[in-house]
Enzyme design. Structure first.
Site, short mmCIF file in Angstrom:
data_model
loop_
_atom_site.label_atom_id
_atom_site.label_comp_id
_atom_site.label_asym_id
_atom_site.label_seq_id
_atom_site.Cartn_x
_atom_site.Cartn_y
_atom_site.Cartn_z
N GLU A 53 -21.41 6.38 -13.90
CA GLU A 53 -21.81 7.62 -13.26
C GLU A 53 -21.77 7.49 -11.74
OE1 GLU A 53 -24.50 9.71 -16.69
OE2 GLU A 53 -25.57 8.54 -15.20
N CYS B 23 -23.23 8.36 -4.17
CA CYS B 23 -23.87 7.19 -4.76
C CYS B 23 -22.92 6.58 -5.79
CB CYS B 23 -25.19 7.60 -5.42
SG CYS B 23 -26.11 6.22 -6.14
N CYS C 152 -26.31 -2.87 -16.34
CA CYS C 152 -26.92 -3.80 -15.39
C CYS C 152 -27.64 -4.89 -16.17
CB CYS C 152 -27.90 -3.08 -14.48
SG CYS C 152 -28.59 -4.14 -13.16
N CYS D 119 -34.67 -4.33 -14.58
CA CYS D 119 -35.84 -3.73 -13.92
C CYS D 119 -36.43 -2.71 -14.89
CB CYS D 119 -35.43 -3.06 -12.61
SG CYS D 119 -34.79 -4.24 -11.39
N CYS E 21 -36.05 1.34 -14.76
CA CYS E 21 -34.72 1.88 -14.49
C CYS E 21 -33.98 2.15 -15.78
CB CYS E 21 -33.94 0.89 -13.62
SG CYS E 21 -32.26 1.45 -13.23
N GLY F 54 -25.83 -0.69 -11.80
CA GLY F 54 -25.51 -2.08 -11.54
C GLY F 54 -26.13 -2.64 -10.27
N GLU F 55 -26.08 -3.96 -10.16
CA GLU F 55 -26.53 -4.71 -8.97
C GLU F 55 -25.29 -5.10 -8.17
OE1 GLU F 55 -27.59 -6.66 -6.00
OE2 GLU F 55 -29.35 -6.05 -7.18
N HIS G 65 -40.25 -2.33 -4.40
CA HIS G 65 -41.02 -1.80 -5.52
C HIS G 65 -42.35 -2.50 -5.81
CE1 HIS G 65 -37.42 0.44 -6.10
NE2 HIS G 65 -36.74 -0.57 -6.63
N CYS H 208 -32.63 9.06 -8.82
CA CYS H 208 -32.73 7.60 -8.71
C CYS H 208 -33.38 7.01 -9.95
CB CYS H 208 -33.56 7.26 -7.47
SG CYS H 208 -33.73 5.50 -7.18
#
Length: 363
Positions: A91, A104, A111, A115, A118, A164-165, A220, A338
Site C-alpha cells: 500500500e 507515504c 514487516c 510492533c 501496528c 515495513g522497516e 512510542h 498511520c
C-alpha cells in the site's frame, strides 16, 4: 530475462549503459524519460537513436507495479494497492495538504518487527521490496496525480513510513533514495525525504554516511520496560543506544532535529509521568515530537488515548520548550492512517527467518 531499469540509480544505470557500449549522457536521458517523463516503454523516448531503442526493447523493461485497487478518503487522502507479484500487494498513500503533498511509501511486503500496535506487523513478513518496487510507487503516484495548475508536481514530500522497516531493506532503500534525490530523477530535497525507523542503530549510522535524509524514529515509549513490550526491537537496541545513534546522525542530517513519532495508546504510554520521562530521555537530542492518536484496527487490543490525555501530554512537552504536533488522523475511513496499512501479504512463515537475518547483520 530482461533487466528492469527501474532498479538502477544514475551511477548504476551509467555503468549498465557503458557495458552496452553507450555513452553516459544516454543513461541520463533514459533516467529523465522514466522518472520525469513517466515513460513506460522505450519507443516513447523519441530523442534516443532508433538503434538504442531497439537494443533496449530487446534487453530491458521499465517494470512498474500494476494497480490492484484504488481508494479515496473523504478528506482527499488516496490509497493504492500495488501488485508486487505472487499474490502480494503493498500500500502507498498520498496525503494532500495546503502547502505540500506527501507520499507515504512502503519498503517491504509486510514487516518482521512485530510492533504490537501496528496492523502491518500483524500481517507477517514475506520479503523485501526491490528498488524498482520502491521507486515504482513514486513513479506510479506521480503518473496518477499529474501536476498542479502551475505545472508543478503534486508530490513535494516523500516519507518512508509505509509497510515495513526501511532500515531492514537497506541497500534497496538507499538506491531508491538516490533516484528520488537525483536531479535526473525526481530532484527532491534531502529535507523533503524522510526515512522512518524503529531503531536499527547500525543502519542509522550507515545512512548518515551514505545518504543522509531527514530522520524520523518510531519511539512510542519513554522507558525500556514499555518499549520492550510494544516495540520488540528495543530489546536489541535499547533507548540509551538509540539516543546515541540519533545524536550521531544529526552530525550530517539535512535537518537539525530528529522527529520522534509517538503513538498514543490509552493507559500504556500516555500518562503525565511518561511525558516527564521523555523530557529526560531526549534532553541531549535536538528533536520535535509528532504525537499520533492510535488508529484502531480489528483485534488490536489497544484503545486511542483520550483527547484530554493527549492535550496534557502535549502541554508538558511544549512547556519544556519542545516542538510538538498532534497528527491529524487522515484516511482512517479507508484504513490509510498511520499504523493501519496492511496490504496483501502471502507466505507469513518468514518472519522468524527475517528476524534472525536482522540480528546477524546488525552484530
Amino acid at each position: 530475462m530482461k533487466t528492469n531499469l527501474l532498479d538502477y540509480d544514475l551511477p548504476a544505470l551509467t555503468e549498465h549503459f557503458a557495458q552496452m557500449g553507450e555513452k553516459p549522457f544516454r543513461a541520463r536521458q533514459v533516467m529523465r524519460w522514466i522518472h520525469q517523463g513517466g515513460a513506460e516503454n522505450f519507443d516513447e523516448m523519441t530523442d534516443l537513436a532508433k538503434s538504442l531503442r531497439a537494443k533496449l526493447n530487446e534487453k530491458a523493461i521499465v517494470g512498474i507495479p500494476a494497480l490492484m485497487t484504488s481508494q479515496e478518503s473523504r478528506d482527499g487522502t488516496r490509497k493504492w494497492l500495488l501488485d508486487v507479484g505472487t499474490g502480494n500487494g503493498v500500500e502507498t498513500v498520498f496525503i494532500p495538504e495546503t502547502e505540500r503533498g506527501t507520499l507515504c511509501i512502503s519498503s517491504q511486503v509486510g514487516c518482521a518487527l512485530e510492533c504490537t500496535f501496528c496492523s502491518t506487523g500483524r500481517q507477517g513478513f514475506n520479503r523485501n521490496l526491490t528498488a524498482a518496487e520502491i521507486i515504482g510507487q513514486l513513479w506510479w503516484a506521480n503518473k496518477a496525480l499529474g501536476v498542479t495548475p502551475k505545472n508543478e508536481r503534486v508530490i513535494s514530500n516523500v516519507v518512508m513510513m509505509g509497510m515495513g522497516e526501511p532500515m531492514a531493506n537497506y541497500d534497496n532503500v538507499v538506491t531508491a533514495l538516490s533516484i528520488m534525490l537525483d536531479d535526473h530523477g525526481y530532484g527532491l530535497s534531502r529535507r523533503r525525504v524522510t526515512v522512518s525507523t524503529s531503531g536499527m542503530v547500525p543502519q542509522m549510522d550507515r545512512l548518515k554516511d551514505d545518504m543522509p535524509v531527514a530522520m524520523a524514529v518510531s519511539l512510542h515509549a519513554s522507558n525500556d520496560a514499555v518499549r520492550d513490550q510494544i516495540v520488540p526491537l528495543n530489546k536489541k537496541y535499547p533507548l540509551k543506544e538509540l539516543m546515541a545513534a540519533c545524536r550521531r546522525y544529526l552530525a550530517k542530517a539535512p535537518r537539525d532535529f530528529i522527529t520522534f513519532e509517538y503513538v498514543m495508546l490509552d493507559g500504556i504510554n500516555d500518562k503525565a509521568e511518561h511525558a516527564r520521562e521523555l523530557l529526560e530521555l531526549v534532553k541531549d537530542v535536538p528533536c520535535k515530537f509528532n504525537l499520533i492518536p492510535f488508529n484502531p484496527f480489528p483485534n488490536s487490543g489497544y484503545e486511542r488515548s483520550s483527547g484530554e490525555n493527549i492535550r496534557i501530554f502535549r502541554d508538558i512537552l511544549q512547556q519544556a520548550g519542545l516542538v510538538v504536533t498532534v497528527r491529524k488522523t487522515r484516511g482512517d475511513d479507508i484504513d490509510a492512517a498511520c499504523g493501519q496499512l496492511a496490504g496483501q501479504v502471502k507466505d507469513k512463515t518468514r518472519r522468524q527467518q527475517k528476524w534472525q537475518q536482522i540480528y546477524m547483520e546488525s552484530r
